[in-house]
Design a protein around this motif. Sequence first.
Motif: not given
Lengths: 359, 359
Positions: A6, A8-10, A30-32, A56, B178-180, B241, B246, B250, B254, B257-258, B333, B349
């Motif tokens: 699904r 997910g990430m907003a 930079a991953g931020g 992901d 998974g991240g979500a 992860r 990050g 970071g 992530e 958010q997810a 979040r 972040w």
Amino acid sequence: MSRPPRAGMALPTGPRLDRRQGQVELAHGAGGRATAQLIAQLFWPALDNPWLRAGDDAAALPLPPPEAAELVMATDGHVVAPAEFPGGDLGRLAVYGTVNDVAMMGAEPLYLSAAFILEEGTPLALLQRLVRSMGEAARQVGVPVVCGDTKVVERGKGDGVFIATTGVGWRAAGVRVGGAQARSGDAVLLSGPLGDHGAALLAHRAGLELQPPLHSDSAPLHTLVRALRQAVPPAALHVLRDPTRGGLAGALHEIAQASGVGFELQEAAIPVRPPVQAVCELLGFDPLHLPCEGRLLAVVAPSAAEAALAALRAHPQGEGAACIGRVTDDALRLVQLRTRLGGRRVVDWLSGEPLPRIC
Amino acid sequence: MSRPPRAGMALPTGPRLDRRQGQVELAHGAGGRATAQLIAQLFWPALDNPWLRAGDDAAALPLPPPEAAELVMATDGHVVAPAEFPGGDLGRLAVYGTVNDVAMMGAEPLYLSAAFILEEGTPLALLQRLVRSMGEAARQVGVPVVCGDTKVVERGKGDGVFIATTGVGWRAAGVRVGGAQARSGDAVLLSGPLGDHGAALLAHRAGLELQPPLHSDSAPLHTLVRALRQAVPPAALHVLRDPTRGGLAGALHEIAQASGVGFELQEAAIPVRPPVQAVCELLGFDPLHLPCEGRLLAVVAPSAAEAALAALRAHPQGEGAACIGRVTDDALRLVQLRTRLGGRRVVDWLSGEPLPRIC
């Protein structure tokens, strides 16, 4: 059974990317938050699919279909300069190039990944055009970009946009296509005229005004390979190559080395369009060394040559297909050319570096 | 059944590469004889395997084992500067980083590809060290580099060696990592001390002399993930992860958010080694933003937290594992930290670009 994840990430909070006037900044790699914004606002809309949007660092994907006997994997770094040229661009090339490398194993492409290495200061508008073009190409071939990565290097440590794409596909049992499979007597088929991509890029770089203008032949070749697979028995299909860097000469030399054979080509049978010939004469290149990005070279058993050529010609991308020569029994692994005047010359590898950043 | 291809491609004739004094030239990327020599004399010996030696533009590989339910794919561009640093190098990082991204889906890595983008003038000796290190890392994790590509860009248009690696693996039915997937109440586990890679690189770049010297934590994490998978039911493993770019902050943002959740961390529970803390204080960084290249962050169901922590601690790479916090029900979040003094602060972040070219 595997379902798409699904979404997910907003969208992370923060200012919107300025995709018209903005530039790539070190923070975008930079991953931020800036990285997350670039991904959500520029990459996702262009390359849209549920695996990418899961956010992901990897994608979990459906397996190849049950008829798959092998997994096929190919990778390619794309550094073409300039990134936009007549008939194509870096984004489109990155998709087609890797889809073609998978198809050249006699395989069906399934998934792509893309790693971007961006130079600080690159206009976001250029990046967006390239990524959108990539997305269009991916939808056209039906192969989604399922995962990606973005790195940013300092000004002067890169050159705009580099894209490394990797493709995964599958092939059916019995298909044994590969560079080492050429056999003496095999027919050498080419799907269309040679060198349009290279000549278009060289003319564009040199500022030549051609009438009509030359365009890159950049195109995906997987449906052409499919047509060939359907027309001849699997065992008759020996080698497939898209003659990119190094041109037709380079591809044939690689096959000669891998298979321990030689080649004899008929110059008169090799299709080269007049403007390509003109660019070559003007700039001092041999069409045999010019890269194509949408032509197929096929080495097939002599018994299947006629059916293979007919299948190529029946496909819109193979209308100009021709049999250009044959595989020879040659311990020296030479690539030889019968010239129009009846002479014979040895075709060497491209040597030196006349054609950097061509793909 | 798929067999490895026979090693076909022979060494092209021509002068040998000068791997001690030589440099990367544009010709090495032009697809001619010099490219073939670089591949045969430098890449093949270091990354040796039958798929690579077949010399095709793609590799045809055995399918994942029958217990595979999904294919997993990850890609990463590696541009770390300098390319050699205490405890690791670009080649090793390129292997571990991508193996780890595949493992973070709860998957087993199978194959790698590598696309090299080289700057003209790069010493061949450096390239050889990096590629050999890559080969050693690949053999260590048992995941071969089955296909590759090499491009060369002009001096000043790149920076030594960039490597984009892609990994393919498989995961079993029932794994939904998974991240979500984070849920309120889940436990947050970390496999070891935070920030060694980032601090080692920063100290090295700044010329800091530390006693004892700091080393990157760069390591493959797939066996640690395997240990975790064997210790807890698949459904209890929610998110995995490796907190690279990050840092921990970071990675948690992530996931927040997810999954639509927040996090509450206990500062006192987060392992940070004294020299890493010292580098952070000296150079003005927060350990929560420093990248690791060999640490695992796991979000697990509360019922499985104890077993998961025990499994991590029983593995040589997880001896310093700790439960560092929990997932909260938070519409905003937020990632929050309970400080040692009993206060509470919001962890943002990473913003700006304090850490370019860190991986």
